[in-house]
Design an enzyme around this catalytic site. Structure first.
Site, short mmCIF file in Angstrom:
data_model
loop_
_atom_site.label_atom_id
_atom_site.label_comp_id
_atom_site.label_asym_id
_atom_site.label_seq_id
_atom_site.Cartn_x
_atom_site.Cartn_y
_atom_site.Cartn_z
N LYS A 44 0.86 -1.18 0.00
CA LYS A 44 0.00 0.00 0.00
C LYS A 44 0.90 1.24 0.00
CE LYS A 44 -3.85 2.36 0.59
NZ LYS A 44 -4.80 2.45 -0.55
N ASN A 124 3.76 7.37 -5.72
CA ASN A 124 2.34 7.58 -6.01
C ASN A 124 2.09 9.08 -6.19
OD1 ASN A 124 -0.42 7.71 -6.17
ND2 ASN A 124 -0.81 6.39 -4.40
N CYS A 127 -3.02 9.84 -6.09
CA CYS A 127 -4.16 9.48 -5.23
C CYS A 127 -5.20 10.60 -5.29
CB CYS A 127 -3.72 9.26 -3.79
SG CYS A 127 -5.14 8.86 -2.73
N GLY A 218 -12.16 -1.07 -11.85
CA GLY A 218 -12.93 -2.18 -12.40
C GLY A 218 -13.10 -2.09 -13.90
N GLY A 268 -6.29 -4.48 -9.21
CA GLY A 268 -6.89 -3.78 -8.08
C GLY A 268 -8.22 -4.38 -7.69
N THR A 269 -9.28 -3.95 -8.37
CA THR A 269 -10.64 -4.36 -7.99
C THR A 269 -10.81 -5.88 -7.98
OG1 THR A 269 -11.56 -2.30 -8.88
CG2 THR A 269 -13.09 -4.13 -8.59
C1 SIN Z 1 -4.71 5.68 -4.46
O1 SIN Z 1 -5.62 6.11 -5.17
O2 SIN Z 1 -3.54 5.94 -4.72
C2 SIN Z 1 -5.02 4.81 -3.30
C3 SIN Z 1 -6.43 4.83 -2.89
C4 SIN Z 1 -6.63 5.40 -1.54
O3 SIN Z 1 -6.05 4.89 -0.57
O4 SIN Z 1 -7.37 6.37 -1.40
#
Ligand code: SIN
Length: 308
Positions: A44, A124, A127, A218, A268-269
């Site tokens: 994560k 990342n 988000c 998805g 992911g989904t």
């Molecule tokens: C992300 O969109 O990078 C992760 C999703 C989240 O934890 O909000």
């Protein structure tokens, strides 16, 4: 079929792995990925401090898609500094996903994580779910400054997790930045940010955070994901490998990502819905397709998309 792939000099046992989304927060979840057929263990996105994330309900499926506003729940980077050496014992690549709320946070996390040597680091920049923190990768100048500074402190192969772009001028601009910053791979796309899904029975939004706005995932996002993989593949011409993310439910979906130019894919989904056994099913389905096409490896399909 040879299932292995290479990205940034790292060999992956298969091209199918989890996305830095759900089910990859805790030691137990990451170990379950280690024990699965996932081609890597992707954490994560970790932040400076541990986070509970946004209020629930924050992940809901609807026909052909999902919407989430998780809000980066995670253990805080120090916990992953301790965990990564253990995760490496699973003998498959470990990808550490990092996210900060300021350049200083990104740099502190990147420096500490680099020291414990994950195989790759995924930055990342996309988000969509933190109020007051816009998706960094839509601000080209900030994204370039940040990636340049992170590159200076990171020795491991590092990549950027990008949001979808919707205009060729933006693909051009971001591709140029990524080449300048010495990025070793990209993961594209994150969820399509700030979608809105309404429950027809209750006339209400279906997730609580941000008034119901959240990232779409998805099957419904596959065409946008494929378009972004293809757009960057055409601009990189094999010099920066691409991990395709978005809309993968079947081996055929993976095959299409490969055709578009992805060297590997993240799930992911479908991983949230099916759990770790999804990797076995997807690998079997992909193998059947690749062999039917007369190819010796998934890698042989990469970028072979035909145009009229
Ligand atoms: C992300 O969109 O990078 C992760 C999703 C989240 O934890 O909000």
């Amino acid at each position: 079929m040879n299932p292995t792939v290479e990205i940034a000099g790292i060999t992956f046992p298969t091209c199918i792995m989890n996305a830095a989304g759900a089910r990859c927060v805790t030691a137990e979840e990451l170990e379950a990925i280690g024990n699965s057929r996932s081609g890597a263990i992707v954490t994560k996105s970790m932040t400076l401090n541990a986070r509970d994330g946004n209020p629930t309900p924050r992940y809901v499926t609807f026909p052909h898609g999902s919407i989430n506003s998780m809000g980066l729940p995670n253990l805080g980077y120090q916990a992953y500094v301790d965990l990564i050496p253990r995760l490496k014992e699973f003998k498959k690549p470990v990808i550490a996903s990092i996210a900060g709320f300021s350049p200083a946070e990104f740099l502190d996390i990147a420096t500490a994580i680099d020291a414990v040597k994950p195989d790759l680091m995924e930055i990342n920049l996309s988000c969509p779910n933190i109020e007051g923190h816009p998706q960094i990768a839509y601000d080209f100048e900030t994204a370039e400054q940040l990636l340049t500074r992170i590159r200076n402190v990171v020795n491991r192969p590092m990549g950027a997790k990008l949001p979808p772009y919707f205009d060729p001028a933006h693909h051009d601009h971001m591709a140029t930045i990524l080449k300048r910053c010495g990025v070793n791979f990209i993961s594209v796309i994150n969820s399509i940010g700030n979608g809105l899904v309404i429950n027809p029975e209750t006339d209400a939004v279906i997730i609580k955070p941000k008034g119901g706005f959240g990232g779409l995932g998805g099957a419904i996002i596959k065409p946008v994901a494929l378009a972004n993989v293809r757009a960057f593949a055409l601009r990189f011409q094999g010099h920066i490998p691409i991990i395709g993310v978005g809309g993968i439910e079947t081996g055929q979906d993976i095959y299409e990502h490969l055709l578009a130019g992805a060297s590997a894919v993240q799930i992911g989904t479908a991983f949230v819905e099916e759990g770790p056994q999804v990797f076995v099913r997807l690998e079997q389905e992909l193998t059947t397709i690749v062999e039917r096409k007369g190819l010796r490896s998934a890698t042989e399909a990469v970028g072979r998309l035909k145009e009229f």
